[in-house]
Design an enzyme around this catalytic site. Sequence first.
Site, PDB file in Angstrom:
ATOM      1  N   THR A 132       1.084  -1.149  -0.036  1.00 17.21           N
ATOM      2  CA  THR A 132       0.165  -0.078   0.061  1.00 17.21           C
ATOM      3  C   THR A 132       0.923   1.153   0.080  1.00 17.21           C
ATOM      4  OG1 THR A 132      -1.689   1.377   1.404  1.00 17.21           O
ATOM      5  CG2 THR A 132      -0.140  -0.195   2.588  1.00 17.21           C
ATOM      6  N   ASP A 133       0.270   2.370  -0.597  1.00 17.46           N
ATOM      7  CA  ASP A 133       0.918   3.746  -0.470  1.00 17.46           C
ATOM      8  C   ASP A 133       0.959   3.999   1.259  1.00 17.46           C
ATOM      9  OD1 ASP A 133      -1.846   4.310  -0.347  1.00 17.46           O
ATOM     10  OD2 ASP A 133      -1.732   5.704  -1.985  1.00 17.46           O
ATOM     11  N   GLU A 134       0.263   3.629   2.033  1.00 17.04           N
ATOM     12  CA  GLU A 134       0.155   4.063   3.140  1.00 17.04           C
ATOM     13  C   GLU A 134       1.478   4.111   4.067  1.00 17.04           C
ATOM     14  OE1 GLU A 134      -2.993   3.237   5.699  1.00 17.04           O
ATOM     15  OE2 GLU A 134      -4.661   3.251   4.008  1.00 17.04           O
ATOM     16  N   TYR A 158      -1.820  -0.571  10.936  1.00 17.82           N
ATOM     17  CA  TYR A 158      -2.152  -1.283   9.799  1.00 17.82           C
ATOM     18  C   TYR A 158      -0.786  -0.884   8.837  1.00 17.82           C
ATOM     19  CZ  TYR A 158      -3.386  -1.851   4.813  1.00 17.82           C
ATOM     20  OH  TYR A 158      -3.351  -1.990   3.468  1.00 17.82           O
ATOM     21  N   LYS A 162       2.315  -3.386   7.211  1.00 15.46           N
ATOM     22  CA  LYS A 162       2.393  -3.526   5.962  1.00 15.46           C
ATOM     23  C   LYS A 162       3.838  -3.057   5.606  1.00 15.46           C
ATOM     24  CE  LYS A 162       0.039  -4.576   2.919  1.00 15.46           C
ATOM     25  NZ  LYS A 162      -0.336  -5.925   2.445  1.00 15.46           N
ATOM     26  N   ARG A 289     -10.471  10.354  12.402  1.00 12.69           N
ATOM     27  CA  ARG A 289      -9.701   9.096  13.051  1.00 12.69           C
ATOM     28  C   ARG A 289      -8.031   9.436  13.489  1.00 12.69           C
ATOM     29  NH1 ARG A 289      -8.044   5.513   7.408  1.00 12.69           N
ATOM     30  NH2 ARG A 289     -10.064   4.563   7.868  1.00 12.69           N
TER      31      ARG A 289
HETATM   32  P1  NAD Z   1      -9.600  -7.689   2.180  1.00 10.64           P
HETATM   33  O1  NAD Z   1      -9.719  -7.320   3.502  1.00 10.64           O
HETATM   34  O2  NAD Z   1     -10.780  -7.241   1.300  1.00 10.64           O
HETATM   35  O3  NAD Z   1      -9.248  -9.085   2.091  1.00 10.64           O
HETATM   36  C1  NAD Z   1      -8.263  -9.753   2.840  1.00 10.64           C
HETATM   37  C2  NAD Z   1      -8.421 -11.253   2.277  1.00 10.64           C
HETATM   38  O4  NAD Z   1      -7.406 -12.087   3.133  1.00 10.64           O
HETATM   39  C3  NAD Z   1      -9.628 -12.029   2.943  1.00 10.64           C
HETATM   40  O5  NAD Z   1     -10.228 -12.887   1.962  1.00 10.64           O
HETATM   41  C4  NAD Z   1      -9.378 -12.503   4.337  1.00 10.64           C
HETATM   42  O6  NAD Z   1     -10.243 -13.721   4.375  1.00 10.64           O
HETATM   43  C5  NAD Z   1      -7.988 -13.161   3.955  1.00 10.64           C
HETATM   44  N1  NAD Z   1      -7.102 -13.318   5.010  1.00 10.64           N
HETATM   45  C6  NAD Z   1      -7.037 -12.551   5.941  1.00 10.64           C
HETATM   46  N2  NAD Z   1      -6.088 -13.214   7.023  1.00 10.64           N
HETATM   47  C7  NAD Z   1      -5.560 -14.214   6.365  1.00 10.64           C
HETATM   48  C8  NAD Z   1      -4.748 -15.275   6.625  1.00 10.64           C
HETATM   49  N3  NAD Z   1      -4.031 -15.269   7.969  1.00 10.64           N
HETATM   50  N4  NAD Z   1      -4.399 -16.313   5.869  1.00 10.64           N
HETATM   51  C9  NAD Z   1      -5.176 -16.443   4.701  1.00 10.64           C
HETATM   52  N5  NAD Z   1      -5.954 -15.456   4.326  1.00 10.64           N
HETATM   53  C10 NAD Z   1      -6.392 -14.403   5.217  1.00 10.64           C
HETATM   54  O7  NAD Z   1      -8.510  -6.902   1.623  1.00 10.64           O
HETATM   55  P2  NAD Z   1      -8.233  -6.113   0.375  1.00 10.64           P
HETATM   56  O8  NAD Z   1      -8.686  -4.817   0.361  1.00 10.64           O
HETATM   57  O9  NAD Z   1      -8.492  -7.002  -1.001  1.00 10.64           O
HETATM   58  O10 NAD Z   1      -6.674  -5.839   0.224  1.00 10.64           O
HETATM   59  C11 NAD Z   1      -5.751  -6.959  -0.411  1.00 10.64           C
HETATM   60  C12 NAD Z   1      -4.276  -6.468  -0.251  1.00 10.64           C
HETATM   61  O11 NAD Z   1      -4.298  -5.201  -0.784  1.00 10.64           O
HETATM   62  C13 NAD Z   1      -4.001  -6.306   1.114  1.00 10.64           C
HETATM   63  O12 NAD Z   1      -2.533  -6.861   1.348  1.00 10.64           O
HETATM   64  C14 NAD Z   1      -3.868  -4.762   1.474  1.00 10.64           C
HETATM   65  O13 NAD Z   1      -3.074  -4.449   2.398  1.00 10.64           O
HETATM   66  C15 NAD Z   1      -3.461  -4.285  -0.001  1.00 10.64           C
HETATM   67  N6  NAD Z   1      -4.273  -3.058  -0.336  1.00 10.64           N
HETATM   68  C16 NAD Z   1      -5.500  -2.887  -0.330  1.00 10.64           C
HETATM   69  C17 NAD Z   1      -5.804  -1.547  -0.764  1.00 10.64           C
HETATM   70  C18 NAD Z   1      -7.287  -1.126  -0.755  1.00 10.64           C
HETATM   71  O14 NAD Z   1      -7.561  -0.072  -1.107  1.00 10.64           O
HETATM   72  N7  NAD Z   1      -8.160  -2.008  -0.611  1.00 10.64           N
HETATM   73  C19 NAD Z   1      -4.906  -0.518  -1.152  1.00 10.64           C
HETATM   74  C20 NAD Z   1      -3.658  -0.652  -0.920  1.00 10.64           C
HETATM   75  C21 NAD Z   1      -3.289  -1.973  -0.855  1.00 10.64           C
HETATM   76  O1  TDX Z   2     -16.506   5.962   7.687  1.00 15.73           O
HETATM   77  C1  TDX Z   2     -15.430   6.416   6.993  1.00 15.73           C
HETATM   78  N1  TDX Z   2     -15.500   7.782   7.122  1.00 15.73           N
HETATM   79  C2  TDX Z   2     -14.344   8.497   6.740  1.00 15.73           C
HETATM   80  O2  TDX Z   2     -14.275   9.708   6.620  1.00 15.73           O
HETATM   81  C3  TDX Z   2     -14.571   5.501   6.609  1.00 15.73           C
HETATM   82  C4  TDX Z   2     -14.685   4.097   6.776  1.00 15.73           C
HETATM   83  C5  TDX Z   2     -13.511   6.276   6.267  1.00 15.73           C
HETATM   84  N2  TDX Z   2     -13.258   7.623   6.067  1.00 15.73           N
HETATM   85  C6  TDX Z   2     -12.279   8.256   5.510  1.00 15.73           C
HETATM   86  C7  TDX Z   2     -10.766   8.074   6.007  1.00 15.73           C
HETATM   87  C8  TDX Z   2      -9.907   7.887   5.015  1.00 15.73           C
HETATM   88  O3  TDX Z   2      -9.282   9.235   4.792  1.00 15.73           O
HETATM   89  O4  TDX Z   2     -12.100   7.717   4.135  1.00 15.73           O
HETATM   90  C9  TDX Z   2     -10.906   7.893   3.536  1.00 15.73           C
HETATM   91  C10 TDX Z   2     -10.722   6.251   3.151  1.00 15.73           C
HETATM   92  O5  TDX Z   2     -10.800   5.523   4.262  1.00 15.73           O
HETATM   93  P1  TDX Z   2     -10.882   3.878   3.879  1.00 15.73           P
HETATM   94  O6  TDX Z   2     -11.836   3.143   3.029  1.00 15.73           O
HETATM   95  O7  TDX Z   2     -10.940   3.126   5.362  1.00 15.73           O
HETATM   96  O8  TDX Z   2      -9.376   3.446   3.414  1.00 15.73           O
HETATM   97  P2  TDX Z   2      -7.982   4.188   3.793  1.00 15.73           P
HETATM   98  O9  TDX Z   2      -7.906   4.293   5.229  1.00 15.73           O
HETATM   99  O10 TDX Z   2      -7.343   5.300   2.974  1.00 15.73           O
HETATM  100  O11 TDX Z   2      -7.070   2.879   3.467  1.00 15.73           O
HETATM  101  C11 TDX Z   2      -7.423   1.976   2.227  1.00 15.73           C
HETATM  102  O12 TDX Z   2      -6.459   2.333   1.115  1.00 15.73           O
HETATM  103  C12 TDX Z   2      -5.279   1.791   1.473  1.00 15.73           C
HETATM  104  C13 TDX Z   2      -7.285   0.458   2.405  1.00 15.73           C
HETATM  105  O13 TDX Z   2      -8.394   0.244   3.553  1.00 15.73           O
HETATM  106  C14 TDX Z   2      -6.119  -0.030   2.604  1.00 15.73           C
HETATM  107  O14 TDX Z   2      -6.093  -1.363   2.769  1.00 15.73           O
HETATM  108  C15 TDX Z   2      -5.369   0.437   1.822  1.00 15.73           C
HETATM  109  O15 TDX Z   2      -3.873  -0.154   2.151  1.00 15.73           O
END
Ligand code: NAD
Ligand code: TDX
Length: 351
Positions: A132-134, A158, A162, A289
């Site tokens: 992630t970019d975080e 988190y 990562k 947050r």
């Molecule tokens: P998600 O939370 O939707 O899915 C995570 C999946 O991993 C689920 O299916 C869960 O059951 C599985 N899991 C969790 N713990 C596990 C374990 N111990 N063993 C096996 N499986 C396990 O997540 P996502 O949004 O699909 O993100 C996928 C990846 O991308 C993550 O590594 C996250 O850090 C990264 N990422 C996500 C975003 C985003 O915006 N969603 C952005 C940047 C990076």
């Molecule tokens: O109820 C809310 N209200 C609100 O204002 C929630 C859930 C979020 N927010 C804000 C927080 C963030 O600034 O919206 C923005 C996006 O929040 P999230 O959807 O929780 O994403 P973020 O925290 O930015 O992280 C996401 O992007 C990077 C993914 O959850 C991560 O897994 C990924 O690494």
Amino acid sequence: MKHVLVTGGSGFIGTNFIHYVHKNKPDWHIFNLDALTYAGNPANHSHLEDDPRYTFIHGNICDADLLTRLFDSHGFDGVFHFAAESHVDRSIAGPEVFLHTNVTGTFRLLEASLAHVRKNTEKPFRFVHVSTDEVYGSLGVDDPAFTETTPFDPSSPYSASKAASDHFVKAWYKTFGLPVVVTNCSNNYGPFQFPEKLIPLMVLNILDKKPLPVYGKGQNIRDWLYVADHCDALLRAFEKGESGQTYNIGGGVEKSNLEVVKTICELVDARTGRPDGSSRELITFVADRPGHDIRYAINPDKSFEKIGYRAGHSFEQALSATIDWYLENMDWVRSVQTGAYREWIKSHYET
Ligand code: NAD
Ligand code: TDX
């Protein structure tokens, strides 16, 4: 046939990635290893149940014996590592599982991959670590966007977990020569996203006429990446990336949270025939947050130059398609809103 291990393939991005690869790579057999936490839904792949190119394994990435057995029996050509605890707010409420899954789990996968590579020295192999970019921390409004050399400065449990996992992956390349590629992407949106994250949470709250909880003043900025673009980038990183390298993947769409929420309100009003502007009235500013990063932004130059990736979707069209997907898949929505989901919403938003 290439044998490819996808971890976390029943979560949001993993699901989209498996659908994408199944369609575009007819000579790949996908093995999906997923522990099915609250965020994983095996029904996402029910149409692939009898497909000879798809195998589901219910298991945990921290289970070293299971990983050894899987690598020995299937001889993987590559790993796409998605499995993680992924929600920042949950990491603030309960950080420990983030350490187990994101750090120990990644370490166990690296160990299993390295043992496999050492037993199969002639066979090409690649480990794609989805991050992630975080990890880069928070940008000011006028700062230049993150590049692949921006120093790590994570803010939340988190992003700290990562960042640690990214360091482990790079160390396994530098020290042991494991062929890895790391991708650091921005905020994804699209079908199958669990409704704890901003975009699906807002869509569903509008439909249910519930308050739309915007943290702080809603001025935090995210770079929004349509999940289909991300899947394309991951495949490019696997096929064209150089081992030991990092590629930042962005959507090229920087928007404040308030802008995003207002756009969702307009689109849902239009789509459901509600009076224009009525959903906006649901916007409610709530406590911020802790450690809330102000801005993320991705410099796309390296990914464009080295792996030919460029985001292809416009935000408004892809957001509109995402909203349509939720409206057309309310059975999916209700099925993931289990007791555990309701408990999270209650404890996080109603106290
Ligand atoms: P998600 O939370 O939707 O899915 C995570 C999946 O991993 C689920 O299916 C869960 O059951 C599985 N899991 C969790 N713990 C596990 C374990 N111990 N063993 C096996 N499986 C396990 O997540 P996502 O949004 O699909 O993100 C996928 C990846 O991308 C993550 O590594 C996250 O850090 C990264 N990422 C996500 C975003 C985003 O915006 N969603 C952005 C940047 C990076
Ligand atoms: O109820 C809310 N209200 C609100 O204002 C929630 C859930 C979020 N927010 C804000 C927080 C963030 O600034 O919206 C923005 C996006 O929040 P999230 O959807 O929780 O994403 P973020 O925290 O930015 O992280 C996401 O992007 C990077 C993914 O959850 C991560 O897994 C990924 O690494």
